[in-house]
Write an enzyme that holds these catalytic residues in place. Sequence first.
Site, mmCIF file in Angstrom:
data_model
loop_
_atom_site.group_PDB
_atom_site.id
_atom_site.type_symbol
_atom_site.label_atom_id
_atom_site.label_comp_id
_atom_site.label_asym_id
_atom_site.label_seq_id
_atom_site.Cartn_x
_atom_site.Cartn_y
_atom_site.Cartn_z
ATOM 1 C CE LYS A 1 -1.290 -4.856 3.533
ATOM 2 N NZ LYS A 1 -1.550 -6.087 2.780
ATOM 3 C CB SER B 1 -0.869 -0.006 1.269
ATOM 4 O OG SER B 1 -1.491 1.244 1.449
ATOM 5 C CE1 TYR C 1 -3.397 -2.571 5.533
ATOM 6 C CE2 TYR C 1 -3.172 -0.241 5.016
ATOM 7 C CZ TYR C 1 -3.374 -1.550 4.608
ATOM 8 O OH TYR C 1 -3.562 -1.831 3.278
HETATM 9 P P1 NAD Z 1 -10.706 -7.175 1.204
HETATM 10 O O1 NAD Z 1 -10.876 -7.179 2.673
HETATM 11 O O2 NAD Z 1 -11.882 -6.945 0.339
HETATM 12 O O3 NAD Z 1 -10.039 -8.561 0.744
HETATM 13 C C1 NAD Z 1 -9.194 -9.321 1.587
HETATM 14 C C2 NAD Z 1 -9.677 -10.755 1.534
HETATM 15 O O4 NAD Z 1 -8.807 -11.553 2.337
HETATM 16 C C3 NAD Z 1 -11.081 -10.920 2.083
HETATM 17 O O5 NAD Z 1 -11.837 -11.720 1.197
HETATM 18 C C4 NAD Z 1 -10.868 -11.634 3.420
HETATM 19 O O6 NAD Z 1 -11.957 -12.481 3.743
HETATM 20 C C5 NAD Z 1 -9.585 -12.382 3.171
HETATM 21 N N1 NAD Z 1 -8.780 -12.633 4.369
HETATM 22 C C6 NAD Z 1 -8.499 -11.760 5.367
HETATM 23 N N2 NAD Z 1 -7.732 -12.360 6.292
HETATM 24 C C7 NAD Z 1 -7.519 -13.625 5.861
HETATM 25 C C8 NAD Z 1 -6.799 -14.741 6.382
HETATM 26 N N3 NAD Z 1 -6.152 -14.672 7.562
HETATM 27 N N4 NAD Z 1 -6.781 -15.891 5.671
HETATM 28 C C9 NAD Z 1 -7.442 -15.984 4.500
HETATM 29 N N5 NAD Z 1 -8.154 -14.964 3.964
HETATM 30 C C10 NAD Z 1 -8.183 -13.802 4.634
HETATM 31 O O7 NAD Z 1 -9.554 -6.127 0.872
HETATM 32 P P2 NAD Z 1 -9.076 -5.552 -0.516
HETATM 33 O O8 NAD Z 1 -9.491 -4.134 -0.587
HETATM 34 O O9 NAD Z 1 -9.424 -6.476 -1.616
HETATM 35 O O10 NAD Z 1 -7.510 -5.562 -0.265
HETATM 36 C C11 NAD Z 1 -6.706 -6.667 -0.629
HETATM 37 C C12 NAD Z 1 -5.292 -6.433 -0.151
HETATM 38 O O11 NAD Z 1 -4.824 -5.199 -0.698
HETATM 39 C C13 NAD Z 1 -5.156 -6.307 1.367
HETATM 40 O O12 NAD Z 1 -3.987 -6.974 1.765
HETATM 41 C C14 NAD Z 1 -5.032 -4.811 1.599
HETATM 42 O O13 NAD Z 1 -4.274 -4.518 2.738
HETATM 43 C C15 NAD Z 1 -4.324 -4.361 0.333
HETATM 44 N N6 NAD Z 1 -4.625 -2.953 -0.001
HETATM 45 C C16 NAD Z 1 -5.900 -2.557 -0.167
HETATM 46 C C17 NAD Z 1 -6.188 -1.228 -0.460
HETATM 47 C C18 NAD Z 1 -7.613 -0.749 -0.629
HETATM 48 O O14 NAD Z 1 -7.852 0.465 -0.569
HETATM 49 N N7 NAD Z 1 -8.586 -1.623 -0.859
HETATM 50 C C19 NAD Z 1 -5.140 -0.306 -0.579
HETATM 51 C C20 NAD Z 1 -3.837 -0.742 -0.432
HETATM 52 C C21 NAD Z 1 -3.581 -2.089 -0.137
HETATM 53 C C1 UD1 Z 2 -7.048 5.205 3.652
HETATM 54 C C2 UD1 Z 2 -6.079 4.731 4.687
HETATM 55 C C3 UD1 Z 2 -4.927 4.055 3.986
HETATM 56 C C4 UD1 Z 2 -5.441 2.906 3.118
HETATM 57 C C5 UD1 Z 2 -6.456 3.467 2.147
HETATM 58 C C6 UD1 Z 2 -7.085 2.403 1.326
HETATM 59 C C7 UD1 Z 2 -6.284 6.273 6.583
HETATM 60 C C8 UD1 Z 2 -5.632 7.360 7.335
HETATM 61 N N1 UD1 Z 2 -5.634 5.855 5.474
HETATM 62 O O1 UD1 Z 2 -6.358 6.051 2.790
HETATM 63 O O2 UD1 Z 2 -4.013 3.543 4.921
HETATM 64 O O3 UD1 Z 2 -4.382 2.311 2.400
HETATM 65 O O4 UD1 Z 2 -7.496 4.112 2.882
HETATM 66 O O5 UD1 Z 2 -7.772 1.501 2.146
HETATM 67 O O6 UD1 Z 2 -7.317 5.757 6.947
HETATM 68 N N2 UD1 Z 2 -12.614 11.312 3.028
HETATM 69 C C9 UD1 Z 2 -13.638 12.150 3.409
HETATM 70 N N3 UD1 Z 2 -14.778 11.614 3.925
HETATM 71 C C10 UD1 Z 2 -14.940 10.256 4.081
HETATM 72 C C11 UD1 Z 2 -13.887 9.406 3.674
HETATM 73 C C12 UD1 Z 2 -12.728 9.960 3.167
HETATM 74 O O7 UD1 Z 2 -13.529 13.371 3.295
HETATM 75 O O8 UD1 Z 2 -15.990 9.823 4.555
HETATM 76 C C13 UD1 Z 2 -11.389 11.888 2.447
HETATM 77 C C14 UD1 Z 2 -10.138 11.614 3.240
HETATM 78 O O9 UD1 Z 2 -9.918 12.597 4.202
HETATM 79 C C15 UD1 Z 2 -9.077 11.620 2.114
HETATM 80 C C16 UD1 Z 2 -9.829 11.104 0.891
HETATM 81 O O10 UD1 Z 2 -11.209 11.305 1.180
HETATM 82 O O11 UD1 Z 2 -8.659 12.933 1.853
HETATM 83 C C17 UD1 Z 2 -9.590 9.624 0.626
HETATM 84 O O12 UD1 Z 2 -9.859 8.904 1.823
HETATM 85 P P1 UD1 Z 2 -9.852 7.299 1.870
HETATM 86 O O13 UD1 Z 2 -10.684 6.758 0.778
HETATM 87 O O14 UD1 Z 2 -10.191 6.891 3.259
HETATM 88 O O15 UD1 Z 2 -8.356 6.903 1.527
HETATM 89 P P2 UD1 Z 2 -6.981 7.358 2.240
HETATM 90 O O16 UD1 Z 2 -7.213 8.269 3.367
HETATM 91 O O17 UD1 Z 2 -6.069 7.809 1.165
#
Ligand code: NAD
Ligand code: UD1
Length: 361
Positions: free
Chosen positions: A159, A131, A155
């Site tokens: 990572k 991330s 978190y």
């Molecule tokens: P998500 O929660 O939708 O998907 C994660 C999946 O992993 C889920 O289906 C959950 O049931 C499964 N899971 C969790 N713990 C587990 C375990 N111990 N064993 C087996 N399965 C398990 O999340 P996502 O948004 O699809 O994110 C996927 C990955 O990408 C995560 O590692 C997250 O940290 C990373 N990531 C996500 C974002 C985002 O904004 N969505 C941003 C940066 C990084």
């Molecule tokens: C957040 C997480 C980041 C994670 C990412 C994707 C925090 C501090 N950071 O990032 O670690 O990797 O999500 O899961 O939580 N916003 C609003 N109102 C809302 C929601 C968001 O104004 O209800 C704003 C936030 O202040 C930000 C932008 O929208 O400026 C994006 O927010 P968000 O989608 O939560 O992503 P990040 O903060 O970038």
Amino acid sequence: MTPPRAAPCVLVTGGLGYIGSHTVVALAGHGYRVVVVDDLSNSSIDVLAPVEALCGTSVATYCGDVRDREFLATVLGRNPVACAVHFAGLKAVGDSVRMPLEYYDVNVNGTLTLARALEAAGVRRVVFSSSATVYGDPAVAPTPETHPLAPANPYGRSKRDAEELLADLCASDPRWGAISLRYFNPAGAHPSGTIGERPQGVPNNLVPYIAQVANGERPALRVFGDDYPTPDGTGVRDYVHVMDLASAHVAAVARMLSRPGNEVINLGSGRGYSVLEVIRAYEHANDVRVPYEIVPRRSGDVPRYLADATLAGQLLDWRATRGIDEMCRDAARFQRMHVQRAPRPARTPASSPNRALSPAS
Ligand code: NAD
Ligand code: UD1
């Protein structure tokens, strides 16, 4: 991105989650055989049917925890896996502050256990979900992969630790290959509207929250701060369509299969949008209104995240092709279809005679 003639088998942990489900569909679309492992802790078995419909084939799915080494050994013993894509993890920043042990256990120990199981099975290739959070509050935007890491919460630190574990592993054994993909802000959904992001409870992230407000499920968006040093004072982020992310994983798997070594690659568009710009884009793309109010900053937020995605172009021949309008349209379509459907069933796996949902079956 073209898979070899006899398409290899890819293990996708967390394959029923948001990004994982889209990646499973993209991998199948490129001819890979996909095996999913998911413990359903943040997903539902009802995601499998639309995933299989989009894949046009059944997807071997095992319900279990990536921290369970014997379970992973069983899955790897039954399937000729050539590469793993490791999505399974926990991702809520606030929860990570309250429950650090859980976050380190799932995100770091989960990666360690998977790596051990892969090593034992002779599968030394992994694509890892990292991330942009690992950068903390970046001093430079767009931010390149060489920027110092300073994650500001458990978190982000989990990572970073998992990335370093994989880098150490690759340094220890030239047969190992790992690509850590640092996602910026994933958004949007599959254009069919059948799979997308289904946050449990109140959404933390901006686009899912807007989607619920626009759909009449919540009264108004709270905009966290309008006094940041950005053009309109609201936070700027680099939103990347989940379909583009899925394509990047297909490219990363193809690269992993062709060469070992450790790499870290940003995935973003390099274009930033403020919160107010996203609201306007959503309204415009879907002809809806998104009521909002400005409230104080959210603790831990940074003014701006922006990817320098040059390396993704060079190493993966990848760039984000879908813009904010498409993300907003696709997110809205999924939201409408999701709400019209029956409520999510309880998180018990459906039984199916030809589908392995537990290591014992
Ligand atoms: P998500 O929660 O939708 O998907 C994660 C999946 O992993 C889920 O289906 C959950 O049931 C499964 N899971 C969790 N713990 C587990 C375990 N111990 N064993 C087996 N399965 C398990 O999340 P996502 O948004 O699809 O994110 C996927 C990955 O990408 C995560 O590692 C997250 O940290 C990373 N990531 C996500 C974002 C985002 O904004 N969505 C941003 C940066 C990084
Ligand atoms: C957040 C997480 C980041 C994670 C990412 C994707 C925090 C501090 N950071 O990032 O670690 O990797 O999500 O899961 O939580 N916003 C609003 N109102 C809302 C929601 C968001 O104004 O209800 C704003 C936030 O202040 C930000 C932008 O929208 O400026 C994006 O927010 P968000 O989608 O939560 O992503 P990040 O903060 O970038």
